[in-house]
Motif scaffolding. Structure first.
Motif, PDB file in Angstrom:
ATOM      1  N   LEU A   6       0.821  -1.200   0.000  1.00  0.00           N
ATOM      2  CA  LEU A   6       0.000   0.000   0.000  1.00  0.00           C
ATOM      3  C   LEU A   6       0.859   1.254   0.000  1.00  0.00           C
ATOM      4  O   LEU A   6       1.935   1.284   0.593  1.00  0.00           O
ATOM      5  CB  LEU A   6      -0.913   0.004   1.227  1.00  0.00           C
ATOM      6  N   GLY A   7       0.367   2.293  -0.660  1.00  0.00           N
ATOM      7  CA  GLY A   7       1.061   3.571  -0.705  1.00  0.00           C
ATOM      8  C   GLY A   7       0.064   4.706  -0.738  1.00  0.00           C
ATOM      9  O   GLY A   7      -1.120   4.495  -0.995  1.00  0.00           O
ATOM     10  N   ALA A   8       0.539   5.900  -0.467  1.00  0.00           N
ATOM     11  CA  ALA A   8      -0.299   7.088  -0.483  1.00  0.00           C
ATOM     12  C   ALA A   8       0.366   8.154  -1.340  1.00  0.00           C
ATOM     13  O   ALA A   8       1.592   8.218  -1.429  1.00  0.00           O
ATOM     14  CB  ALA A   8      -0.503   7.606   0.934  1.00  0.00           C
ATOM     15  N   ALA A   9      -0.470   8.981  -1.959  1.00  0.00           N
ATOM     16  CA  ALA A   9       0.038  10.082  -2.776  1.00  0.00           C
ATOM     17  C   ALA A   9      -0.876  11.290  -2.605  1.00  0.00           C
ATOM     18  O   ALA A   9      -2.064  11.145  -2.301  1.00  0.00           O
ATOM     19  CB  ALA A   9       0.095   9.678  -4.248  1.00  0.00           C
ATOM     20  N   VAL A  10      -0.331  12.455  -2.799  1.00  0.00           N
ATOM     21  CA  VAL A  10      -1.098  13.701  -2.739  1.00  0.00           C
ATOM     22  C   VAL A  10      -1.778  13.903  -4.095  1.00  0.00           C
ATOM     23  O   VAL A  10      -1.130  13.765  -5.138  1.00  0.00           O
ATOM     24  CB  VAL A  10      -0.166  14.891  -2.406  1.00  0.00           C
ATOM     25  N   SER A  41       2.023  12.404 -12.775  1.00  0.00           N
ATOM     26  CA  SER A  41       1.177  11.314 -13.261  1.00  0.00           C
ATOM     27  C   SER A  41       1.181  10.214 -12.212  1.00  0.00           C
ATOM     28  O   SER A  41       2.078  10.156 -11.377  1.00  0.00           O
ATOM     29  CB  SER A  41       1.684  10.779 -14.598  1.00  0.00           C
ATOM     30  N   PRO A  42       0.195   9.325 -12.241  1.00  0.00           N
ATOM     31  CA  PRO A  42       0.170   8.236 -11.265  1.00  0.00           C
ATOM     32  C   PRO A  42       1.387   7.317 -11.349  1.00  0.00           C
ATOM     33  O   PRO A  42       1.730   6.665 -10.376  1.00  0.00           O
ATOM     34  CB  PRO A  42      -1.111   7.475 -11.613  1.00  0.00           C
ATOM     35  N   ASP A  84      10.325   7.318   1.415  1.00  0.00           N
ATOM     36  CA  ASP A  84      10.808   8.037   0.238  1.00  0.00           C
ATOM     37  C   ASP A  84       9.783   7.885  -0.888  1.00  0.00           C
ATOM     38  O   ASP A  84       9.021   6.936  -0.927  1.00  0.00           O
ATOM     39  CB  ASP A  84      12.180   7.515  -0.189  1.00  0.00           C
ATOM     40  N   HIS A  85       9.755   8.872  -1.779  1.00  0.00           N
ATOM     41  CA  HIS A  85       8.814   8.837  -2.896  1.00  0.00           C
ATOM     42  C   HIS A  85       9.305   7.882  -3.970  1.00  0.00           C
ATOM     43  O   HIS A  85      10.500   7.831  -4.255  1.00  0.00           O
ATOM     44  CB  HIS A  85       8.634  10.237  -3.488  1.00  0.00           C
TER      45      HIS A  85
END
Length: 50
Positions: free
Chosen positions: A17-21, A29-30, A43-44
């Motif tokens: 699982l991950g999260a993004a703004v 882009s995704p 880290d991103h």
């Protein structure tokens, strides 16, 4: 979050699982390195590298 939602707990055992703004997703882009893993180093990275 997983403790209150059994289906999320089950999913987290099978999928990373991950999260993004949302703004980062819209501006980049995704598939860009905008995702932060919910487990491990903060880290991103791209969604494929979660």
């Amino acid at each position: 979050m997983t403790t209150g939602h059994p289906l999320v707990t089950q999913l987290a055992g099978q999928v990373r699982l991950g999260a993004a703004v949302l703004e980062d997703l819209e501006q980049q882009s995704p598939s860009s390195a905008v995702w932060t893993p919910l487990a491990g180093p903060a880290d991103h990275r791209s969604w494929m590298d979660l």
